[in-house]
Design a protein around this motif. Structure first.
Motif, PDB file in Angstrom:
ATOM      1  N   PHE A  91       1.060  -0.842   0.521  1.00 52.86           N
ATOM      2  CA  PHE A  91      -0.064  -0.334  -0.226  1.00 52.86           C
ATOM      3  C   PHE A  91       0.881   1.510   0.187  1.00 52.86           C
ATOM      4  CE2 PHE A  91      -2.314   2.891   3.133  1.00 52.86           C
ATOM      5  CZ  PHE A  91      -3.139   3.890   2.267  1.00 52.86           C
ATOM      6  N   ASP A  92       0.729   2.285  -0.908  1.00 50.18           N
ATOM      7  CA  ASP A  92       1.202   3.362  -0.822  1.00 50.18           C
ATOM      8  C   ASP A  92       0.092   4.574  -0.541  1.00 50.18           C
ATOM      9  OD1 ASP A  92       2.801   5.851  -1.415  1.00 50.18           O
ATOM     10  OD2 ASP A  92       3.450   5.018  -3.503  1.00 50.18           O
ATOM     11  N   TYR A 150      -0.260  -5.387  12.803  1.00 49.51           N
ATOM     12  CA  TYR A 150       0.565  -4.850  12.565  1.00 49.51           C
ATOM     13  C   TYR A 150       0.752  -5.067  10.175  1.00 49.51           C
ATOM     14  CZ  TYR A 150       4.586  -1.062  11.839  1.00 49.51           C
ATOM     15  OH  TYR A 150       4.845  -0.291  11.213  1.00 49.51           O
ATOM     16  N   GLY A 151       0.692  -4.083  10.084  1.00 49.96           N
ATOM     17  CA  GLY A 151       0.636  -3.795   8.462  1.00 49.96           C
ATOM     18  C   GLY A 151       1.398  -2.803   7.616  1.00 49.96           C
ATOM     19  N   LEU A 152       2.394  -2.133   7.300  1.00 46.75           N
ATOM     20  CA  LEU A 152       3.275  -0.870   6.884  1.00 46.75           C
ATOM     21  C   LEU A 152       2.940  -0.741   5.613  1.00 46.75           C
ATOM     22  CD1 LEU A 152       5.559   0.701   7.948  1.00 46.75           C
ATOM     23  CD2 LEU A 152       6.707  -0.534   6.902  1.00 46.75           C
ATOM     24  N   GLY A 153       2.641   0.304   5.568  1.00 52.63           N
ATOM     25  CA  GLY A 153       2.494   0.713   3.664  1.00 52.63           C
ATOM     26  C   GLY A 153       4.343   1.648   3.903  1.00 52.63           C
ATOM     27  N   VAL A 184       9.057  -7.893   4.506  1.00 53.93           N
ATOM     28  CA  VAL A 184       8.134  -7.791   3.649  1.00 53.93           C
ATOM     29  C   VAL A 184       6.714  -8.343   3.590  1.00 53.93           C
ATOM     30  CG1 VAL A 184       8.144  -9.095   1.299  1.00 53.93           C
ATOM     31  CG2 VAL A 184      10.142  -8.546   1.831  1.00 53.93           C
ATOM     32  N   ALA A 185       7.117  -9.575   4.982  1.00 53.46           N
ATOM     33  CA  ALA A 185       5.664  -9.767   6.010  1.00 53.46           C
ATOM     34  C   ALA A 185       4.863  -8.987   6.307  1.00 53.46           C
ATOM     35  CB  ALA A 185       5.660 -10.193   6.430  1.00 53.46           C
ATOM     36  N   GLU A 186       4.977  -7.579   6.626  1.00 54.25           N
ATOM     37  CA  GLU A 186       4.303  -6.442   6.638  1.00 54.25           C
ATOM     38  C   GLU A 186       3.688  -5.352   6.204  1.00 54.25           C
ATOM     39  OE1 GLU A 186       6.196  -4.865  10.241  1.00 54.25           O
ATOM     40  OE2 GLU A 186       6.318  -6.838  11.449  1.00 54.25           O
ATOM     41  N   LEU A 187       4.641  -5.552   4.759  1.00 53.43           N
ATOM     42  CA  LEU A 187       4.829  -4.201   3.677  1.00 53.43           C
ATOM     43  C   LEU A 187       3.480  -5.182   2.465  1.00 53.43           C
ATOM     44  CD1 LEU A 187       7.800  -3.425   2.378  1.00 53.43           C
ATOM     45  CD2 LEU A 187       6.733  -1.818   2.727  1.00 53.43           C
TER      46      LEU A 187
END
Length: 851
Positions: free
Chosen positions: A288-289, A690-693, A770-773
């Motif tokens: 996600f951007d 947790y997820g990261l963009g 990469v997993a969180e991205l």
């Protein structure tokens, strides 16, 4: 219905234990717009891709990108070449094959094997009215009266276009002149080569020349006015007869063929099918951007940036340099100021196909998000982004070249229109309305379905300095609460989801955090130009977050700023310094500095309106004082994001505590990995998955990641695997091949390479990064659901379980009992009175069991 509900309750209620509430806080009030409404037909099912092409085209959209020959119903023969013209008397084996290059839905350029175009004969004044696509091709010579940008050279033919006359010569309709015109091979596309494919029944089609009435047509509709129709006479001659006709002489069959020339286009260099889920409502996977400006080619008056993200006639017309950069880049005053190039030596202005100088990671005046580059990023794992509609009236007024209104809200609506046009264009390339991979989404449920179909969900946001026309002069507001409410209604109806309250200058809603280093005094002068006053900065109280440090401070800390801020948003300072009267900034007291202007009463009212609509609020660019006040004011509202590292640590913590999302500025992979590690530590204090963009901020604002020049053994190795197992190789655009190790992030298509490089930089933590991205889109979607009124995860009570009924959709279940602990395949998993509760849906997305 009651009996069905009772059956479900018996399955679900395995004990009468009292519910113990666990989990996290979240928004509890529902906004006034989403609500628990019925799902649209098919919303809970994945859209299946269209079948492969048939031997004969079945509808007007199928031919897009295909190779076909035309068989005349009148002569029974095929269209073939006859010198510089075409006739309908060829045998199948000698027929002329055409690539059907879509320039709009159901509209095509017929690209011949000799790299020419099927067109009506005649000069510009032959009576063919100018169309929208032809007007795009005219480019800067578009009849706006600006003669200072000539000459404009056609990128295909090399011919010089001359002023407004280049447009005027095509506009005078004289339809009778079309009669008996030969059909010839033209060297370049134009209005005389644009064909609307109209269904004539029995697998046959009419080919018509459209008339542009100045208004966008409805998706899939045939133009109401037609200049003429391709006609095959009994003697096999081809011509165009005026008007829309569909009798035997005007009908053709399109048969699949070989031997076509490939229409020029950029490659994606990603192999394998893009990852897609099994159901429309399960957990998503993809990057996600949170901060991209894809339509920034229209901002600051529409002529400050060179190239555009797409063009109806394709890449030769989209990726060309600005006319004011000629000759040889020596006219590129702004580019020289921003990138440090020599304005006397200039730069190579060649775009497609050589790309000798641009796109480049530190060139802010050239297009970096051509749609095929975006397609590569999507294929390589990007599954959702927020497109920030952006403008700045001060820069627009100061920049000498313009064609658009300088009102920032006008810019917002124009760029939203362009985004919709691009969606339509991508649909045209992929078989019809809704078939493309680029989908504008308006709510989290639609977005989830799009991502799980393996497509790209596009969220609209706003980042301007004067949102809602709510500026101020000498601290006197230019708007009222009624104005704000009206504007929020308008942008929400437009489809805007995400909002910042300022960008570069103070306004009637909030103070701004300002800019640091060399940019600070220059942008500060812009603030005075806009508001009548400079930034009202003073020394911060101990322990408070602060705004950007200024250069001319008494304690000499001016030049200290994080390396990643160098070049951030440099285009603002570049235009102000190059074309404005910057003046002298005040000499402030010693740092750290804080803007005295915080969140105003009108700003609080604006936040009320955004939260009532379930929109996502981004506090980036607000002053430290305003950010703190805004975070206190929104309470536990979950619809929060910091999209590109223009806030502070306390804001990031508060956003994460509320269940919001932080997407750090991407930039160099080394600095991004450092930001990730810090944010990961903050997020671990909360119960959110947790997820990261990331926030790319691409297209005119900040430099992208420079080449890391990695040591041996630490390079990106091509090809490499990405999301879902696709293989990503070096990207080719024309004759230019990009190697991320050597070039860095020159264009948006290299973001899969950037993720791979970040994985390498993170070392032993690379797979975790990469997993969180990969959970970035999911993190945003869950936050968006909570903003839209869906309750956060809690253990369900028996009474809540009793609300579940057979036939309910996933959306109904979410609004009834809140977000599940997990969404896997066709099952939602909840914490229940006696342990785990599973809610199962059938293939149509209807609840079948609770157990």
């Amino acid at each position: 219905m009651l009996a069905r509900r009772q059956r479900l309750i018996v399955l679900a209620l395995t004990s009468l234990l009292a519910t113990a509430s666990v989990g996290v806080a979240g928004g509890t009030g529902k906004p006034d717009s989403p609500g628990k409404s019925a799902d649209a037909p098919g919303q809970n099912k994945l859209k299946k891709p269209k079948k492969d092409r048939g031997e004969v085209a079945a509808d007007r959209y199928e031919p897009a990108g295909g190779c076909y020959v035309l068989r005349s119903a009148e002569t029974g023969k095929y269209v073939g070449r006859a010198g510089d013209a075409f006739r309908a008397d060829a045998a199948r084996e000698t027929a002329a094959p055409f690539t059907f290059q879509a320039f709009d839905l159901g509209k095509y350029l017929l690209y011949g094997s000799a790299r020419d175009f099927l067109a009506v004969e005649g000069g510009p004044a032959d009576g063919v009215p100018v169309t929208q696509a032809a007007r795009y091709a005219i480019g800067y010579a578009d009849g706006t009266g600006d003669e200072n940008l000539e000459p404009v050279r056609d990128p295909v033919t090399g011919a010089i276009r001359t002023g407004a006359g280049a447009a005027d010569a095509l506009t005078a309709p004289a339809r009778a002149a079309l009669s008996s015109k030969r059909i010839v091979a033209a060297k370049a596309p134009s209005a005389k080569a644009e064909w609307v494919l109209a269904d004539a029944g029995k697998g046959e089609f009419a080919l018509r020349l459209p008339v542009d009435d100045g208004e966008p047509e409805n998706p899939g509709a045939v133009d109401p006015a037609i200049a003429g129709t391709l006609t095959a006479a009994k003697d096999a001659s081809l011509s165009v007869e005026p008007g829309a006709r569909d009798d035997k002489a005007h009908r053709f069959t399109l048969e699949l063929a070989q031997g076509c020339a490939a229409y020029p286009e950029i490659e994606t260099n990603v192999t394998g099918a893009p990852y897609a889920a099994d159901t429309a409502f399960e957990e998503t996977r993809g990057y996600f951007d949170g901060h991209l400006h894809m339509m920034a080619f229209e901002f600051i008056g529409g002529r400050s940036r060179c190239g555009r993200p797409w063009h109806p006639y394709g890449v030769p017309y989209a990726l060309v340099d600005c006319p004011d950069h000629e000759p040889g880049g020596r006219g590129a005053v702004l580019e020289a100021a921003l990138s440090g190039t020599d304005p006397v030596a200039g730069h190579d202005t060649t775009g497609w196909p050589e790309f000798t100088y641009w796109p480049k990671y530190d060139s802010l005046t050239h297009e970096q998000v051509y749609y095929k580059w975006l397609e590569r990023a999507w294929l390589g794992g990007v599954r959702m982004f927020t497109n920030l509609l952006v403008d700045n009236n001060v820069l627009c007024e100061l920049y000498p070249y313009k064609k658009n209104s300088c009102n920032e809200m006008d810019g917002v609506f124009l760029q939203a229109q362009r985004l919709q046009e691009l969606e339509r264009y991508v649909d045209a390339q992929h078989g019809g309305p809704g078939e493309g991979w680029f989908r504008i989404v308006r709510d989290p449920f639609e977005a989830r379905r799009v991502v799980n179909e393996g497509k790209l969900a596009v969220v609209m946001g706003i980042e301007v300095s004067v949102p809602f026309d709510c500026g101020e002069h000498l601290e006197v507001p230019h708007c009222t609460e009624a104005d704000i409410k009206g504007w929020v209604d308008k942008v929400h109806d437009l489809g805007v989801v995400q909002m910042e309250l300022t960008n570069k200058f103070d306004n009637a809603l909030t103070g701004v955090t300002g800019d640091s280093a060399l940019q600070g005094p220059v942008v500060n002068a812009g603030n005075k130009y806009e508001t009548g006053h400079n930034w009202k900065l003073t020394t911060c109280e101990d322990g408070h977050e602060h705004d950007k440090l200024q250069m001319n401070v008494a304690d000499g800390h001016a030049g200290h700023h994080p390396p990643d801020e160098i070049g951030r948003d440099a285009i603002f300072a570049g235009i102000l310094e190059t074309f404005g009267e910057t003046g002298a900034a005040p000499v402030y007291a010693h740092g750290p500095h804080c803007n005295l202007i915080g969140l105003s009463g009108l700003g609080r009212y604006a936040l009320d309106q955004l939260m009532a609509k379930g929109m996502v609020f981004d506090p980036d660019h607000m002053s430290a004082k305003a950010r703190a006040e805004a975070m206190a004011y929104v309470g536990d509202y979950p619809g929060l994001i910091s999209s590109h590292s223009w806030a502070d640590d306390s804001t990031y913590r508060r956003i994460l505590e509320n269940g919001g999302v932080v997407t750090p500025h991407a930039g160099r992979t080394t600095s991004f990995v450092d930001k990730w590690r810090k944010l990961r530590g903050y997020a671990s204090a909360y119960d959110w998955s947790y997820g990261l963009g990331f926030g790319s901020d691409v297209n005119g604002f900040s430099t992208q990641g420079a080449p890391r020049n990695p040591p041996a053994g630490q390079e990106v190795q091509y090809p490499f695997p990405a999301l879902g197992g696709v293989q990503v190789d070096k990207q080719r655009s024309g004759v230019k091949v990009w190697d991320f190790n050597k070039t860095g992030l020159d264009h948006y298509g290299l973001y899969p390479d950037w993720v791979e490089d970040a994985r390498i930089v993170a070392g032993a933590d690379g797979d975790a990064l990469v997993a969180e991205l990969t959970r970035g889109a999911e993190a945003y979607l869950q936050m968006w659901e909570r903003a839209a009124g869906v309750r956060a995860q809690t253990c369900l009570t028996n009474a809540e379980l009793a609300e579940l009924d057979e036939g309910m959709s996933p959306r109904d279940v979410l609004y009834a009992v809140g977000q599940p602990v997990a969404r896997q395949d066709a099952t939602f998993t909840y914490c229940g009175p006696a342990g785990t509760v599973t809610v199962t849906f059938d293939e149509d997305g209807e609840l079948t069991s609770v157990g």
